[in-house]
Enzyme design. Structure first.
Site, PDB file in Angstrom:
ATOM      1  N   ARG A 292      40.691  51.012  29.184  1.00 46.88           N
ATOM      2  CA  ARG A 292      41.923  50.951  28.396  1.00 46.88           C
ATOM      3  C   ARG A 292      41.734  50.092  27.145  1.00 46.88           C
ATOM      4  NH1 ARG A 292      45.096  48.700  33.517  1.00 46.88           N
ATOM      5  NH2 ARG A 292      43.481  49.982  34.454  1.00 46.88           N
TER       6      ARG A 292
ATOM      7  N   LYS B 278      31.627  45.008  39.942  1.00 44.65           N
ATOM      8  CA  LYS B 278      31.916  45.941  41.042  1.00 44.65           C
ATOM      9  C   LYS B 278      30.981  45.633  42.208  1.00 44.65           C
ATOM     10  CE  LYS B 278      33.280  49.960  38.240  1.00 44.65           C
ATOM     11  NZ  LYS B 278      34.675  50.102  38.664  1.00 44.65           N
TER      12      LYS B 278
HETATM   13  N1  BES Z   1      35.536  53.449  35.487  1.00 42.23           N
HETATM   14  C1  BES Z   1      36.462  52.863  36.399  1.00 42.23           C
HETATM   15  C2  BES Z   1      37.326  53.906  37.110  1.00 42.23           C
HETATM   16  C3  BES Z   1      36.593  54.881  38.009  1.00 42.23           C
HETATM   17  C4  BES Z   1      36.501  54.636  39.363  1.00 42.23           C
HETATM   18  C5  BES Z   1      36.063  56.057  37.505  1.00 42.23           C
HETATM   19  C6  BES Z   1      35.852  55.527  40.186  1.00 42.23           C
HETATM   20  C7  BES Z   1      35.414  56.969  38.342  1.00 42.23           C
HETATM   21  C8  BES Z   1      35.315  56.690  39.676  1.00 42.23           C
HETATM   22  C9  BES Z   1      37.398  51.911  35.664  1.00 42.23           C
HETATM   23  O1  BES Z   1      36.844  51.269  34.571  1.00 42.23           O
HETATM   24  C10 BES Z   1      37.813  50.837  36.623  1.00 42.23           C
HETATM   25  O2  BES Z   1      36.970  50.111  37.039  1.00 42.23           O
HETATM   26  N2  BES Z   1      39.103  50.789  36.921  1.00 42.23           N
HETATM   27  C11 BES Z   1      39.636  49.821  37.814  1.00 42.23           C
HETATM   28  C12 BES Z   1      40.884  49.252  37.197  1.00 42.23           C
HETATM   29  C13 BES Z   1      41.417  48.043  37.893  1.00 42.23           C
HETATM   30  C14 BES Z   1      40.457  46.876  37.764  1.00 42.23           C
HETATM   31  C15 BES Z   1      42.758  47.700  37.309  1.00 42.23           C
HETATM   32  C16 BES Z   1      39.930  50.525  39.118  1.00 42.23           C
HETATM   33  O3  BES Z   1      40.353  51.679  39.100  1.00 42.23           O
HETATM   34  O4  BES Z   1      39.708  49.930  40.166  1.00 42.23           O
HETATM   35 MN    MN Z   2      35.814  49.513  35.082  1.00 43.81          MN
END
Ligand code: BES
Ligand code: MN
Ligand code: ZN
Length: 511
Positions: free
Chosen positions: A359, A285
């Site tokens: 997931r 990230k």
């Molecule tokens: N933990 C994150 C989702 C999240 C984002 C929770 C902001 C709380 C606040 C999750 O693991 C994630 O990174 N999801 C990605 C998925 C994508 C790579 C398909 C996302 O939502 O960008």
């Molecule tokens: Mn994630």
């Protein structure tokens, strides 16, 4: 936590630091809410006018402090806004009452004792106010060395939570009132513990530490607990959980908590996403997106709290909690985009983005939960940023493989004051996850990303099992200021929905 008592004492004679009253927004200015009659009388019936002079309107969240009338032992009256005055013969909405109690409790942090003279008509109201007080008084200062626990607390440091709250108008010898207060205390205490877990920094809360906390709580409350460590996960073939945890120096865990009741006819399984820190892994990230990622275990914290609360309440339903714990980190041993994982269900998953890790751990936990053939499964996860974009930061999304169950969970959520909204699982989004190499990819179309994640999870729910998925990415962690009974940071979202679903299932009233 704040100690609660039900009191029949008269407001004037009560030794307390403050008396809390409610003020509603009427058509022609603020209106003193029921419960505060004695206080109003002591102001010669002019309390509404006094409040208006001080600028009070009765709006939700508003706090007005004024000196108590002469003859009162408590020095201050704290008037808290309840929002619009309900129509004739209608009472205040439970959530308005809960929020007002929470606002007042937070405003009183640093005080020893407060008397609450809010509208309290029956045992249910007492439970509602109690819940608001206990949740609103919450503060997390375990890491504030100059906080209230430290000697000679620094100026401006956190204040200790309100120590004692007396609910005026409550009937201390009435069984229903006592049960309502006890329920509120059990739920709020466990919910506040879920908040603590979310707020605990990830260098102190890794999967092993979380599992140890779950083990200790299970022992205390007569819950059966089983912890699968890396060795056991490897032996069992939990490729999803292992794949996500592979990059971390702190190994993953799968925790199973089983609360059973001899009077139960139904079994519920709750499954929680427990990423103790989500860096994104190799699909790292960017800065600006990882500062709050200690909250990525909020689903597991909610499941843990709900199982313990169900045990403490002695509900007549079996509740199994699954905590899928891992830390998502980049390293030389981390899963790469392009790797294929062999999941616990036997399916293979091509990992296209290591940041879509929730997931993967949930898939293994959902399949494990399915092996027990529960009557229903609910998973809770801070799963997608997309759900946050869709519903904002205060509402969670509900997806399900059964319309009636989704509606029932939604109803339970609204009933307890947790805003939620039904979301679809459109079939056409499934093909976006087709993989040239494996059975499925862990990513699909960007549009509708929250629904794509839901569709992925659905593939790992056992045939014929009713299932709902709560994506709590928005409301799990409050980045803004506190509001109502919701603090900054971890919120404990979904705990009360899960407890309510368990209660309704025990009573045979779900759906
Ligand atoms: N933990 C994150 C989702 C999240 C984002 C929770 C902001 C709380 C606040 C999750 O693991 C994630 O990174 N999801 C990605 C998925 C994508 C790579 C398909 C996302 O939502 O960008
Ligand atoms: Mn994630
Ligand atoms: Zn995540």
């Amino acid at each position: 936590m704040t100690a609660l008592t039900l009191s029949t004492a008269a407001a004037a004679g009560l030794r307390a630091d403050a008396i809390v009253i409610g003020v509603a927004k009427g058509d022609r200015g603020p209106v003193v809410a029921p419960g505060a009659e004695a206080v109003d009388k002591a102001y010669d019936g002019r309390l509404a006018g006094v409040l208006e002079t001080l600028g009070a309107t009765g709006a939700e969240g508003e706090v007005t402090k004024l000196p108590a009338p002469s003859g009162f032992k408590a020095p201050v009256v704290v008037a808290v806004g309840l929002g619009a005055q309900p129509g004739k013969d209608a009472g205040f909405d439970a959530e308005a009452l809960r929020r007002a109690a929470g606002v007042a409790a937070r405003a009183l942090n640093g005080s020893k004792k407060a008397a609450f003279a809010l509208p309290l008509g029956d045992a249910a109201d007492a439970g509602t106010i109690a819940e608001g007080v206990l949740l609103g008084a919450y503060s997390f200062d375990a890491y504030k060395e100059q906080g209230p626990q430290a000697q000679g607390a620094a100026k401006g440091s956190a204040k200790a939570p309100l120590a004692e709250a007396a609910l005026l108008g409550g009937k201390p010898r009435d069984k229903a009132y006592k049960a309502a207060i006890d329920r509120a205390a059990a739920v709020a205490e466990e919910l506040n513990r879920a908040r603590d877990l979310v707020n605990t920094p990830p260098n102190d809360l890794n999967p092993e530490a979380f599992a140890a906390i779950a083990q200790a709580a299970a022992k205390e409350h007569g819950i059966k607990v089983q912890v699968l460590d890396e060795k056991a996960l490897t032996k069992g073939g939990y490729g999803g959980i292992l794949g996500v945890g592979a990059g971390s120096a702190s190994g993953p865990r799968l925790v199973k908590l089983s609360y059973t009741s001899s009077k139960a006819t139904k079994t519920l399984a709750f499954v929680g996403k427990g990423i103790t820190y989500d860096s994104g892994g190799i699909s790292l990230k960017p800065a600006g997106h990882n500062e709050t990622m200690k909250c990525d275990m909020a689903g597991a914290a909610a499941v843990f709290a709900a199982v313990v609360a169900a045990a403490r309440l002695g509900l007549d339903v079996n509740v199994t909690g699954w905590l899928a714990l891992a830390e998502n980190m980049p390293s030389g041993s981390a899963t790469r985009p392009g790797d294929v994982l062999r999941m616990y269900s036997g399916k293979t998953v091509e990992v296209l983005n290591t940041d879509a890790e929730g997931r993967l751990v949930l898939a293994d936990a959902l399949w494990a939960a399915s092996q027990d053939k529960p009557d229903a499964i609910i998973d809770v996860a801070t799963l997608t940023g997309a759900m946050m974009l869709a519903l904002g930061s205060r509402t969670y999304g509900i997806m399900a493989n059964d319309d009636a169950f989704r509606a029932a969970v939604h109803e339970a959520a609204e009933e307890v004051g947790e805003p939620a909204w039904p979301m679809p699982l459109p079939e056409h989004l499934r093909k976006g996850m087709d993989s040239a190499t494996a059975d499925i990819a862990n990513m699909g179309e960007r549009m509708g990303g929250g629904l794509v994640a839901g569709l992925f999870l659905r593939e790992f729910v056992g045939e014929g099992i009713t299932w709902a998925h709560l994506d709590i990415a928005g409301p799990a962690f409050n980045e803004g200021g506190p509001f109502g009974y919701t603090p900054k940071g971890g919120t404990g979202t979904a705990v009360r929905t899960l407890v309510r679903v368990a209660e309704l299932t025990a009573a045979g009233d779900l759906g």
